[in-house]
Design an enzyme around this catalytic site. Structure first.
Site, PDB file in Angstrom:
ATOM      1  N   GLU A  47      -8.912  15.277  -4.039  1.00 13.60           N
ATOM      2  CA  GLU A  47      -7.988  14.331  -4.672  1.00 13.60           C
ATOM      3  C   GLU A  47      -8.123  12.908  -4.120  1.00 13.60           C
ATOM      4  OE1 GLU A  47      -4.258  17.304  -5.506  1.00 13.60           O
ATOM      5  OE2 GLU A  47      -4.362  16.349  -3.542  1.00 13.60           O
ATOM      6  N   PRO A  48      -9.262  12.280  -4.292  1.00 21.09           N
ATOM      7  CA  PRO A  48      -9.389  10.910  -3.803  1.00 21.09           C
ATOM      8  C   PRO A  48      -8.562   9.935  -4.641  1.00 21.09           C
ATOM      9  CG  PRO A  48     -11.339  11.527  -5.060  1.00 21.09           C
ATOM     10  CD  PRO A  48     -10.479  12.760  -4.966  1.00 21.09           C
ATOM     11  N   ARG A  99      -7.298   6.290  -3.027  1.00 23.93           N
ATOM     12  CA  ARG A  99      -7.691   4.987  -2.492  1.00 23.93           C
ATOM     13  C   ARG A  99      -9.179   4.681  -2.697  1.00 23.93           C
ATOM     14  NH1 ARG A  99      -4.894   2.679   1.709  1.00 23.93           N
ATOM     15  NH2 ARG A  99      -4.018   4.721   2.166  1.00 23.93           N
ATOM     16  N   TYR A 131       3.361  -1.398   6.796  1.00 23.34           N
ATOM     17  CA  TYR A 131       2.649  -0.895   7.979  1.00 23.34           C
ATOM     18  C   TYR A 131       1.589  -1.845   8.510  1.00 23.34           C
ATOM     19  CZ  TYR A 131       1.262   1.798   3.746  1.00 23.34           C
ATOM     20  OH  TYR A 131       0.995   2.206   2.467  1.00 23.34           O
ATOM     21  N   CYS A 188      12.085 -14.220   0.358  1.00 22.52           N
ATOM     22  CA  CYS A 188      13.021 -14.606   1.412  1.00 22.52           C
ATOM     23  C   CYS A 188      13.118 -13.512   2.471  1.00 22.52           C
ATOM     24  CB  CYS A 188      14.379 -14.902   0.801  1.00 22.52           C
ATOM     25  SG  CYS A 188      14.296 -16.374  -0.198  1.00 22.52           S
TER      26      CYS A 188
HETATM   27  C1  LIG Z   1      -1.766  10.332  -1.423  1.00 19.52           C
HETATM   28  C2  LIG Z   1      -2.357  11.635  -1.730  1.00 19.52           C
HETATM   29  C3  LIG Z   1      -3.692  11.731  -2.139  1.00 19.52           C
HETATM   30  C4  LIG Z   1      -4.628  10.549  -2.163  1.00 19.52           C
HETATM   31  O1  LIG Z   1      -4.868  10.025  -0.917  1.00 19.52           O
HETATM   32  P1  LIG Z   1      -5.886   8.805  -0.729  1.00 19.52           P
HETATM   33  O2  LIG Z   1      -5.763   8.455   0.695  1.00 19.52           O
HETATM   34  O3  LIG Z   1      -5.429   7.708  -1.623  1.00 19.52           O
HETATM   35  O4  LIG Z   1      -7.239   9.311  -1.113  1.00 19.52           O
HETATM   36  C5  LIG Z   1      -4.160  12.969  -2.502  1.00 19.52           C
HETATM   37  N1  LIG Z   1      -3.369  14.071  -2.476  1.00 19.52           N
HETATM   38  C6  LIG Z   1      -2.083  14.007  -2.081  1.00 19.52           C
HETATM   39  C7  LIG Z   1      -1.262  15.217  -2.090  1.00 19.52           C
HETATM   40  C8  LIG Z   1      -1.541  12.801  -1.693  1.00 19.52           C
HETATM   41  O5  LIG Z   1      -0.267  12.752  -1.290  1.00 19.52           O
END
Ligand SMILES: *Cc1c(COP(=O)(O)O)cnc(C)c1O
Length: 441
Positions: free
Chosen positions: A294-295, A297, A338, A365
């Site tokens: 699940e990429p 970013r 962060y 602000c």
């Molecule tokens: C946020 C998240 C991702 C994606 O993470 P990246 O750091 O954006 O690749 C995939 N799976 C789950 C469950 C997440 O919470």
């Protein structure tokens, strides 16, 4: 600077994004402006998809983690690239459905899914729900019983690996609002419970060990722990997982403190994961599971640049210089959240060498309203176009109307041409849902 195809400096000394001149973009569309390079997004989708095809005979699915950047067009791109998506709210699900995204290729996540979110998912027939609570199993089971259907689910598990950027730690017990731990047997207990549910088909497990990770070893360790867990469950309960979802978290370049990965490097991540998966399935005597990754970013992050216009400049002698722009924490809250680091350049003078270190301030602000701190720039002046790089992920998706600023529009660049995929907001949008009660009129 980012060395990938997305960005270059052209003959006029201007920054170019996906073949489009950033200064011209700022002129035509105004600032602040999010710019996304379509080709970059497509290239990253295909890197992961092709790696699963090549290394694992297609026994898997890439899900774009759409919380990184969600709008109608991005679901269209993901669909045309033949990958799935994950969603974490009814709003993301709705956006995917509105874009015509095939429901069976959507996984739904969330540590506290609301009843209407589950109803929406079931109504449309999402591929899988990643369950993160006992009460969620109860709700899904009841809802499915009413509908006369059976839903495929995965369980969210903490394998005891936590990774952050360049480091990772093994933990005995994970303190997280997400998932059930392997080490304290809660993952095993919820497995037993899920298997008692008539309208739920438990298909496997999910884990997500962190974000902005460059340490390949942490993913391999997660594979090992998850496969050992799967083998243990098989031995004790006769349930053998079909699906292993390893989440996302692959790192991207923000500053030169981060690695600069090429497509080949990302393919290498998956290759190593698949190799480990095969080795462990042989070692532990369980089948090689269908692999889900699940990429988020890494698919959209470096595809994006935010363009601002420089306004007020304030030098506090001996302390710091602030260069204020027409955006801020309302279009990019990651510094405020962060202390995220970014690289900035002057898009209209991109070939000039940096001469000073400044902080880029927003217009909200709040003293903490910085876009980025301590960036090296040539001497900026009012009217310069400032580009902040690698803003494609978790910027637009985290934007707000704080101070009643407009959330900037998003343009998608393809072959040097840009068009809106998110239109500019208007004053009317800001008051659209406001109501004046009769007694105040
Ligand atoms: C946020 C998240 C991702 C994606 O993470 P990246 O750091 O954006 O690749 C995939 N799976 C789950 C469950 C997440 O919470």
């Amino acid at each position: 600077m980012n060395t990938r195809k997305t960005l270059r400096i052209n003959e006029q000394g201007h920054l170019e994004i996906g073949g489009a001149d950033a200064v011209s973009l700022a002129k035509s569309f105004g600032t602040p402006l999010y710019v996304m390079d379509e080709q970059y997004i497509r290239d990253m989708c295909s890197v992961y998809r092709d790696a699963i095809e090549k290394e694992y005979g297609g026994n898997g699915l890439v899900l774009y983690a759409s919380k990184a950047f969600s709008c109608l067009a991005v679901y269209k791109i993901a669909d045309s690239e033949n990958i799935g998506v994950d969603a974490v709210s009814a709003g993301e699900l709705y956006t995917a459905f509105r874009a015509g995204f095939p429901a069976e290729k959507i996984y739904l996540h969330g540590n506290n899914k609301l009843p209407y979110e589950l109803e929406l998912a079931l109504d449309h027939g999402v591929g899988a729900i990643v369950v993160d609570a006992y009460s969620e199993l109860d709700m899904i089971d009841e809802m499915c019983a009413r509908r006369g259907m059976v839903q495929k689910v995965l369980l969210r598990v903490n394998p005891g690996v936590e990774a952050h950027t360049h480091r990772f730690i093994q933990t005995a017990k994970t303190d997280s609002k997400f998932g059930f731990s392997v080490s304290d047997k809660t993952a095993e207990k919820i497995t037993e419970y899920a298997l008692t549910k008539k309208h739920i088909r438990l298909a496997g497990y999910h884990c997500h060990i962190g974000s902005q990770i460059f340490e390949k070893q942490s993913f391999l360790l997660a594979v090992d722990k998850m496969m050992a867990f799967i083998a243990d469950i098989k031995a004790k309960h006769g349930f053998e997982a079909e699906i292993l979802n390893l989440g996302g978290g692959y790192g991207i370049w923000y500053t030169d403190e981060d690695a600069k990965y090429t497509c080949a490097d990302y393919a290498e991540y998956l290759k190593a994961i698949v190799r480990e998966l095969k080795a462990k399935s042989a070692e532990y005597g369980v089948r090689s599971p269908f692999l889900v990754v699940e990429p988020g970013r890494s698919i959209v992050g470096e595809a994006g640049v935010t363009l601002y216009t420089v306004g007020a400049i304030k030098e506090i002698p001996g302390i710091k210089k602030y260069v204020a722009v027409d955006g801020g924490m309302f279009d990019n809250p990651r510094y405020a959240l962060y202390q995220a680091k970014y690289t900035a350049i002057l898009a209209n003078r991109a070939a000039e060498a940096p001469t000073e270190v400044v902080s880029v301030a927003g217009k909200c602000c709040e003293s903490g309203d910085l876009v980025c701190a301590d960036v090296s720039l040539p001497k900026a002046e009012r009217g310069d176009i400032l580009a902040v790089l690698s803003t494609g992920a978790y910027n637009y998706s985290m934007a707000s109307n704080y101070n009643r600023n407009f959330i900037p529009p998003v343009v998608l660049v393809r072959d040097g041409k840009a068009e809106y995929i998110v239109k500019p907001q208007t004053y009317e949008d800001l008051v659209r849902n406001d109501v004046i009660p009769e007694r105040l009129k």
